[in-house]
Design an enzyme around this catalytic site. Sequence first.
Site, PDB file in Angstrom:
ATOM      1  N   HIS A   1     106.768 100.985  56.327  1.00 19.11           N
ATOM      2  CA  HIS A   1     105.833 100.966  57.230  1.00 19.11           C
ATOM      3  C   HIS A   1     106.348 101.275  58.545  1.00 19.11           C
ATOM      4  CE1 HIS A   1     103.693  98.643  54.318  1.00 19.11           C
ATOM      5  NE2 HIS A   1     102.485  98.920  54.780  1.00 19.11           N
TER       6      HIS A   1
ATOM      7  N   ARG B   1      99.523 102.263  63.684  1.00 24.55           N
ATOM      8  CA  ARG B   1      99.242 101.252  63.121  1.00 24.55           C
ATOM      9  C   ARG B   1      99.965  99.918  63.627  1.00 24.55           C
ATOM     10  NH1 ARG B   1      97.322 102.794  57.630  1.00 24.55           N
ATOM     11  NH2 ARG B   1      95.937 104.573  58.173  1.00 24.55           N
TER      12      ARG B   1
HETATM   13  P1  ATP Z   1      97.596 101.496  52.862  1.00 25.06           P
HETATM   14  O1  ATP Z   1      98.237 103.024  52.968  1.00 25.06           O
HETATM   15  O2  ATP Z   1      96.576 101.126  51.984  1.00 25.06           O
HETATM   16  O3  ATP Z   1      97.846 100.859  54.242  1.00 25.06           O
HETATM   17  P2  ATP Z   1     100.368 100.370  52.186  1.00 25.06           P
HETATM   18  O4  ATP Z   1     101.355 100.878  51.426  1.00 25.06           O
HETATM   19  O5  ATP Z   1     100.509 100.247  53.956  1.00 25.06           O
HETATM   20  O6  ATP Z   1      99.055 101.056  51.908  1.00 25.06           O
HETATM   21  P3  ATP Z   1      99.312  97.930  52.656  1.00 25.06           P
HETATM   22  O7  ATP Z   1      97.894  97.787  51.809  1.00 25.06           O
HETATM   23  O8  ATP Z   1      99.155  98.084  54.213  1.00 25.06           O
HETATM   24  O9  ATP Z   1     100.147  98.807  51.928  1.00 25.06           O
HETATM   25  O10 ATP Z   1     100.220  96.687  52.594  1.00 25.06           O
HETATM   26  C1  ATP Z   1      99.995  95.961  51.319  1.00 25.06           C
HETATM   27  C2  ATP Z   1     101.206  95.871  50.632  1.00 25.06           C
HETATM   28  O11 ATP Z   1     102.448  95.800  51.666  1.00 25.06           O
HETATM   29  C3  ATP Z   1     101.530  94.787  49.894  1.00 25.06           C
HETATM   30  O12 ATP Z   1     101.484  94.801  48.637  1.00 25.06           O
HETATM   31  C4  ATP Z   1     103.092  94.117  50.450  1.00 25.06           C
HETATM   32  O13 ATP Z   1     103.657  94.221  49.442  1.00 25.06           O
HETATM   33  C5  ATP Z   1     103.443  95.006  51.600  1.00 25.06           C
HETATM   34  N1  ATP Z   1     103.653  94.524  52.922  1.00 25.06           N
HETATM   35  C6  ATP Z   1     103.085  94.375  53.996  1.00 25.06           C
HETATM   36  N2  ATP Z   1     103.617  93.938  54.812  1.00 25.06           N
HETATM   37  C7  ATP Z   1     104.618  93.380  54.509  1.00 25.06           C
HETATM   38  C8  ATP Z   1     105.866  92.419  54.792  1.00 25.06           C
HETATM   39  N3  ATP Z   1     105.912  92.080  56.249  1.00 25.06           N
HETATM   40  N4  ATP Z   1     106.888  92.279  54.300  1.00 25.06           N
HETATM   41  C9  ATP Z   1     106.859  93.080  52.969  1.00 25.06           C
HETATM   42  N5  ATP Z   1     105.893  93.472  52.240  1.00 25.06           N
HETATM   43  C10 ATP Z   1     104.767  93.668  52.946  1.00 25.06           C
HETATM   44  P1  AMO Z   2      95.764 104.872  54.427  1.00 26.49           P
HETATM   45  O1  AMO Z   2      95.588 103.706  55.422  1.00 26.49           O
HETATM   46  O2  AMO Z   2      95.977 104.665  53.037  1.00 26.49           O
HETATM   47  O3  AMO Z   2      94.491 105.655  54.328  1.00 26.49           O
HETATM   48  O4  AMO Z   2      96.808 105.913  54.993  1.00 26.49           O
HETATM   49  C1  AMO Z   2      96.950 107.162  54.460  1.00 26.49           C
HETATM   50  C2  AMO Z   2      98.408 107.463  54.067  1.00 26.49           C
HETATM   51  O5  AMO Z   2      99.140 107.100  55.299  1.00 26.49           O
HETATM   52  C3  AMO Z   2     100.585 106.627  54.942  1.00 26.49           C
HETATM   53  N1  AMO Z   2     100.771 105.358  55.678  1.00 26.49           N
HETATM   54  C4  AMO Z   2     101.806 105.045  56.328  1.00 26.49           C
HETATM   55  N2  AMO Z   2     102.888 105.663  56.568  1.00 26.49           N
HETATM   56  C5  AMO Z   2     104.033 104.922  57.182  1.00 26.49           C
HETATM   57  N3  AMO Z   2     103.707 103.818  57.832  1.00 26.49           N
HETATM   58  C6  AMO Z   2     102.691 103.076  57.740  1.00 26.49           C
HETATM   59  N4  AMO Z   2     102.354 101.988  58.200  1.00 26.49           N
HETATM   60  C7  AMO Z   2     101.584 103.720  57.111  1.00 26.49           C
HETATM   61  N5  AMO Z   2     100.223 103.343  56.501  1.00 26.49           N
HETATM   62  C8  AMO Z   2      99.882 104.368  55.880  1.00 26.49           C
HETATM   63  C9  AMO Z   2     100.494 106.462  53.446  1.00 26.49           C
HETATM   64  C10 AMO Z   2      98.994 106.219  52.915  1.00 26.49           C
HETATM   65  O6  AMO Z   2      98.971 106.700  51.816  1.00 26.49           O
HETATM   66  N6  AMO Z   2      91.646 107.236  56.293  1.00 26.49           N
HETATM   67  C11 AMO Z   2      92.436 106.735  55.110  1.00 26.49           C
HETATM   68  C12 AMO Z   2      92.648 108.309  54.424  1.00 26.49           C
HETATM   69  C13 AMO Z   2      91.427 109.035  53.915  1.00 26.49           C
HETATM   70  O7  AMO Z   2      90.698 108.500  53.113  1.00 26.49           O
HETATM   71  O8  AMO Z   2      91.252 110.119  54.238  1.00 26.49           O
HETATM   72  C14 AMO Z   2      93.614 106.281  55.466  1.00 26.49           C
HETATM   73  O9  AMO Z   2      94.128 106.158  56.697  1.00 26.49           O
HETATM   74  O10 AMO Z   2     101.108 107.539  52.966  1.00 26.49           O
END
Ligand code: ATP
Ligand code: AMO
Length: 440
Positions: free
Chosen positions: A224, A215
């Site tokens: 992340h 990512r």
């Molecule tokens: P997903 O699995 O859907 O990617 P995620 O937990 O990775 O879920 P995102 O949807 O990618 O979350 O990011 C949205 C959330 O991440 C936001 O609610 C925000 O609070 C947080 N976020 C993203 N980037 C930052 C950042 N640089 N600093 C602080 N918070 C962040």
């Molecule tokens: P999503 O983008 O929510 O869904 O990712 C799935 C799960 O991966 C983990 N995750 C991460 N862990 C560490 N660092 C990150 N940057 C990060 N981003 C996501 C989280 C999240 O719940 N294709 C869909 C899944 C599906 O529907 O099968 C997907 O990728 O635990």
Amino acid sequence: NELNTIAQLDKLPIGTEVDFRARIHTQRQLSKALDFLLLRDQTHSIQGVLSRENMDMVKWVQKLNPESLVQVHGVLKEPPEPIRSATHSGVEVDIDSIYLVNAAASAPFSNYKPPESLRNRMSSRILDLRHPSNQVLFRVRSLVTRVFRETMENKGFVEINTPKLQPAATESGAAVFKVNYFGRNAFLAQSPQLAKQMCVSADFRRVFEVGPVFRAENSNTHRHLTEYTGLDIEMAIDEDYHEVIWVLDDFLKAVFEAVYSLPEIELLQKRWPSSEFKWLEETLVLDFKEGLRMLREDGRDVEEEDLSTPDEIRLGQLVKEKYGTDYYILDKFPANARPFYTHRDPEDRNWTRSFDIFIRGQEICSGGQRIHDPDELRTNMLAAGISEDGMEDYLAGFDLGAPPHAGAGLGLERIVSWMFELGDVRYASLFHRDPKSLPE
Ligand code: ATP
Ligand code: AMO
């Protein structure tokens, strides 16, 4: 003769002659007659006693740096005041001879008292990984993967390995790393999403993957990583996408059982104290709308679009108070919050057949039913601004008649980090990659 581990020494009778390898953890000169060495292997430690009658040997040992790897020959003896713990031996060893296996240069910090900050520890990750808490943490990580494989294989899933070099973005929303592929553009897979759906179109019926996910999000948060390990599943469904939820529920409950009954877990909890993890025999599946209602009742001003991270954490607390669980599933997300391939709720197309899984108020998994109708999928892609270029093979699967299906992806580092309240996913990644990694 095979060398003993330190854990094994505890089970041998006093007076036994033993040979083992260990690192010098600390050295102390506590009395005129004796030197003490604290010796450590992966997870266990033992006190070694050196008599000053052999001053040459004592002086030589004193010059060795902590972390040096030595081989010890000695005799087990009862210590004057035993300080037995699950991982510190209740016996001592009277050292007859000690050989240097490999010397350690002066270390940037002492693993006897390692620094608390993540940054300082990561400055010497190998040294940090030697710490017993990390030895246990990475066994936990390995156990989660093992339980995943076992659960899925028992349920008739086939393990797949999908390509990480992709012709197009694989996950709308998440940013993508571009690589030069013989002068053409390729992208590192942001999830196995398209490939695992293609396997269902190819009649594999049930598939799973353990693999790297990339990512390119410039998100400098404790949740992340730019490269993490994804646990993914995809399956043809008979009637309802909740069939995926029950597969994942069996997997996660097996993980909770296995991990929390590991004997070495106290080493992890000593470093990262965490509250007892609670889960219900019958897992709570909460509607997104009910979650919104609970948050509003709590006085929060939440939109119907999606939940912010603080909202999710607060909802986790409210769920814990009301239902007594740290693990629950939030179901039926609004369409705005989900990727293009998500199946809408036919009754109300602003909502979807999709869910997230939370532990301790933090998301560990996203999943749901997928669109299998090719026309609907193309319409959705167009609406989401996703080009069909590079998606031809994926779309061909739908044109050939894909079965109704659903799936989900979990982040391995997040599961481990939130179960043990590590506070940062970087701890659960071996050599983590985040936006600041790699030298300029
Ligand atoms: P997903 O699995 O859907 O990617 P995620 O937990 O990775 O879920 P995102 O949807 O990618 O979350 O990011 C949205 C959330 O991440 C936001 O609610 C925000 O609070 C947080 N976020 C993203 N980037 C930052 C950042 N640089 N600093 C602080 N918070 C962040
Ligand atoms: P999503 O983008 O929510 O869904 O990712 C799935 C799960 O991966 C983990 N995750 C991460 N862990 C560490 N660092 C990150 N940057 C990060 N981003 C996501 C989280 C999240 O719940 N294709 C869909 C899944 C599906 O529907 O099968 C997907 O990728 O635990």
